[in-house]
Scaffold this motif. Structure first.
Motif, short mmCIF file in Angstrom:
data_model
loop_
_atom_site.label_atom_id
_atom_site.label_comp_id
_atom_site.label_asym_id
_atom_site.label_seq_id
_atom_site.Cartn_x
_atom_site.Cartn_y
_atom_site.Cartn_z
N ASP A 74 -33.43 36.72 -5.09
CA ASP A 74 -32.23 35.79 -5.29
C ASP A 74 -30.89 36.86 -4.39
O ASP A 74 -30.94 37.96 -4.00
CB ASP A 74 -32.54 36.42 -6.27
N GLN A 99 -29.53 39.31 -16.47
CA GLN A 99 -29.11 37.67 -16.67
C GLN A 99 -29.58 37.05 -15.33
O GLN A 99 -30.75 35.81 -15.88
CB GLN A 99 -27.88 37.95 -16.83
N ASN A 100 -29.73 37.53 -13.85
CA ASN A 100 -30.31 36.45 -13.16
C ASN A 100 -32.00 36.14 -13.63
O ASN A 100 -32.00 35.23 -13.37
CB ASN A 100 -30.13 37.40 -11.90
N LYS A 103 -32.93 34.43 -16.04
CA LYS A 103 -32.66 32.42 -15.70
C LYS A 103 -33.82 32.00 -15.42
O LYS A 103 -33.83 30.82 -15.11
CB LYS A 103 -31.13 32.34 -15.38
N TRP A 104 -34.15 32.66 -14.21
CA TRP A 104 -34.94 32.37 -13.26
C TRP A 104 -36.52 31.99 -13.88
O TRP A 104 -37.18 31.32 -13.50
CB TRP A 104 -34.99 33.45 -11.77
N GLU A 106 -37.36 32.02 -16.92
CA GLU A 106 -36.76 30.58 -17.65
C GLU A 106 -37.30 29.41 -16.29
O GLU A 106 -38.01 28.58 -16.79
CB GLU A 106 -35.82 30.36 -18.36
N MET A 107 -36.64 28.90 -15.78
CA MET A 107 -36.93 28.12 -14.12
C MET A 107 -37.91 27.96 -14.38
O MET A 107 -38.30 27.48 -14.25
CB MET A 107 -35.36 28.14 -13.27
#
Length: 140
Positions: A74, A99-100, A103-104, A106-107
């Motif tokens: 990141d 938040q990052n 998101k990560w 989930e990806m």
């Protein structure tokens, strides 16, 4: 529990031998290492990557030594200025955004091939012989 994580969703291994830890790592869905400062390379992170676990690393200090490319490291860190008595200001460090991480995760859930790419990258680049060669080139 104070942060809203139910006790049933946490496993405390306590003190354990390496073999027990290896089995526990392989059972993980993801590994997240948002730390600001790694004094060297992060052995736990490397073990997670080598086990094929999708692994998120903060984008600074020792984590840069095991750079795995997009999807693992990141670089979107929020800048932090640290002031310590007797030391210069540290602007190099960053703060990992929760938040990052969300998101990560989930990806990573949607793209499980990241794990295989990370393990292959780590095992091909960071062999004992290649690291020893790099060390000898640096000191001679």
């Amino acid at each position: 529990e104070r942060n809203g994580i139910p006790r049933k969703n946490v496993i405390d291994l306590g003190p354990c031998v390496q073999l027990t830890l290896a089995h526990a790592i392989r059972d993980c869905d993801v590994a997240v290492f948002p730390s600001r400062c790694e004094g060297g390379t992060n052995l736990c992170a490397m073990e997670a990557i080598a086990s094929g676990v999708p692994t998120y690393l903060s984008g600074h200090t020792g984590h840069q030594d095991i750079l795995l490319g997009e999807g693992h490291l990141d670089y979107k860190q929020e800048p932090v200025t640290l002031k310590c008595a007797g030391y210069r200001e540290m602007r190099e460090w960053g703060e990992t955004s929760p938040q990052n991480i969300v998101k990560w995760v989930e990806m990573a859930r949607l793209n499980p091939l990241w794990a295989a790419a990370g393990a292959a990258s780590l095992s091909s680049r960071l062999t004992w012989s290649s690291c020893a060669k790099q060390l000898m080139e640096a000191v001679t």
